[in-house]
Motif scaffolding. Structure first.
Motif, mmCIF file in Angstrom:
data_model
loop_
_atom_site.group_PDB
_atom_site.id
_atom_site.type_symbol
_atom_site.label_atom_id
_atom_site.label_comp_id
_atom_site.label_asym_id
_atom_site.label_seq_id
_atom_site.Cartn_x
_atom_site.Cartn_y
_atom_site.Cartn_z
ATOM 1 N N THR A 171 -55.482 -57.761 25.981
ATOM 2 C CA THR A 171 -56.511 -57.886 26.999
ATOM 3 C C THR A 171 -56.782 -59.346 27.260
ATOM 4 O O THR A 171 -56.456 -60.203 26.458
ATOM 5 N N THR B 49 -51.539 -52.575 32.146
ATOM 6 C CA THR B 49 -52.136 -52.726 33.472
ATOM 7 C C THR B 49 -52.040 -51.438 34.277
ATOM 8 O O THR B 49 -52.860 -51.196 35.159
ATOM 9 N N GLU C 20 -58.805 -51.887 28.936
ATOM 10 C CA GLU C 20 -59.043 -52.170 30.346
ATOM 11 C C GLU C 20 -60.023 -51.157 30.938
ATOM 12 O O GLU C 20 -60.968 -51.529 31.643
ATOM 13 N N GLU D 232 -63.846 -51.672 32.472
ATOM 14 C CA GLU D 232 -64.110 -51.288 33.863
ATOM 15 C C GLU D 232 -65.248 -50.278 33.948
ATOM 16 O O GLU D 232 -66.170 -50.447 34.754
ATOM 17 N N ARG E 177 -56.259 -56.106 37.438
ATOM 18 C CA ARG E 177 -55.844 -56.290 36.044
ATOM 19 C C ARG E 177 -54.787 -57.379 35.937
ATOM 20 O O ARG E 177 -54.834 -58.209 35.020
#
Length: 176
Positions: free
Chosen positions: A2, A29, A91, A95, A169
């Motif tokens: 990340t 991603t 990720e 988000e 991303r």
């Protein structure tokens, strides 16, 4: 990997990576789909981030329908089982947290679960939205509206939104 744990990569360094490192770096991603980075690796070198992202999206677009559907099904539900179990990708955690989905009240959580279930039953895959580009209220409104839509149109919408999500991303990970 990340962006919290490393500095942004240089595009030239990314182009020079062997396949395994490229996949390990870019695989996350595209949610739970390292096959996309594996296929895109062969298209190096990339002249720009646009070229990189387009190559990865082309892998998805050119995939057979059953593989595309499996890819869509690999995405987590918003504030769903994966979030509760702590099994989402880093990720997705970031988000969903950015829109406050990690801190829903009891009534909001019940509504989210109902909407997730209705959407999945209608379309056969989880609701997908560019969470970082939406407020919690916008997400709820979109879920209500998009559940009633035609599944083919919704699949196109989900893939288009994945394009936005994955570009964000990649931009966070690689400097062009």
């Amino acid at each position: 990997m990340t962006t919290d744990t490393l500095t942004r990569l240089d595009l030239a360094a990314l182009n020079a990576m062997d396949r395994d490192r490229f996949v390990a770096t870019l695989g996350p991603t595209f949610e739970n789909a390292p096959w996309i980075a594996q296929a895109a690796w062969a298209r190096r070198p990339f002249a720009s981030l646009d070229a990189l992202h387009t190559a990865m999206l082309d892998v998805v677009r050119q995939a057979p329908d059953d593989r595309q559907l499996a890819f869509l099904r690999g995405h987590p539900e918003l504030a769903g089982r994966e979030a509760q179990a702590g099994t989402m990708t880093a990720e997705s955690v970031g988000e969903q947290g950015s829109a406050g989905l990690h801190a829903l009240g009891r009534e909001e959580m019940a509504e989210m679960q109902r909407l997730n279930r209705a959407y999945r039953e209608r379309h056969g895959f989880p609701f997908i939205i560019a969470v970082r580009r939406s407020t919690k209220q916008q997400i709820f409104e979109a879920m209500r509206m998009r559940t009633a839509r035609d599944t083919a149109a919704e699949r196109r919408e989900a893939l288009a939104l994945i394009g936005l999500i994955t570009r964000d991303r990649i931009d966070a990970l690689v400097q062009g």
